[in-house]
Design an enzyme around this catalytic site. Sequence first.
Site, short mmCIF file in Angstrom:
data_model
loop_
_atom_site.label_atom_id
_atom_site.label_comp_id
_atom_site.label_asym_id
_atom_site.label_seq_id
_atom_site.Cartn_x
_atom_site.Cartn_y
_atom_site.Cartn_z
CE1 TYR A 1 14.48 -3.58 -43.09
CE2 TYR A 1 12.67 -3.88 -44.81
CZ TYR A 1 14.12 -4.43 -44.32
OH TYR A 1 14.53 -5.28 -44.95
CB SER A 34 14.38 -5.41 -48.75
OG SER A 34 12.83 -5.79 -48.75
#
Length: 274
Positions: free
Chosen positions: A151, A138
Amino acid sequence: MDKVAIVTGSSSGIGFETALALAREGYHTYATMRDIKKGDKILDIAKKENLKIRVIELDVDKEDTIKKAVEDITSEKKRIDVLVNNAGYFLVGCLEDLTISDLKDQFETNFFGVVRTIQAVLPTMRSQKSGTIVNVSSVAGRIGFPVTPGYISTKFALEGLSESMRYELFPFGIKTIIIEPGVIKTNLFATLKKTTKQDSPYKDMTEKVMNGLLMMSEMGTPPQEVAKTIVKAVSSESPLPRYPVGNDAIMFLEAKRDKTDIEFENYIKKELFS
């Protein structure tokens, strides 16, 4: 001989579209997921388009399912050309609101699940002296944001793992690629787990940031664009180490590159809190 691809987390979103995209490029694709009952949709498309897709069970949290899936694939096809590590979920909660158990569970799936799956396919890739491993990270693997530290920590760890793997695996003809999407349309909230307490001192901050992310996701990058990037990367003879995907990802990474740490911090505060 069929080229063989394995995609984890294929029941929806990026994994779903990547499995289809690879199959459309001629790969015999194993669309893996925890619950194979969720595979009906991709199988319907595969039947209509005459694609070589099989749905098999693979839960990245359970080593026995990984071992069985890889053994079944190698027994049937004798090779593995591409592994796309996509399975994971999105944990929301500021650090003080998270328990150690929350964080361990997040790492178990998003990081150790990737490690388990890579370790399972490497003997086959080494023996055939070829293969490509794609780790779906990401933009949050290179930039910290508030409200999602669990995360983000898994994605930072995945980036470091991937960089190390590139050195270790290139002598065996194995390529390692990192994909760095920004906010993906609808996909982000499909895998969301929220832990913020009602009386949390971070409640207002969490709601503000999540509302912003929700708005961004409505205009976010379609998962098909990530799938196209993955196909492009695995088709390259000399793939880049990283592929950012989405205008927001590119914007944040350019700002990170061009600003000092303090300037970038102020930029993020303005983007998220003003």
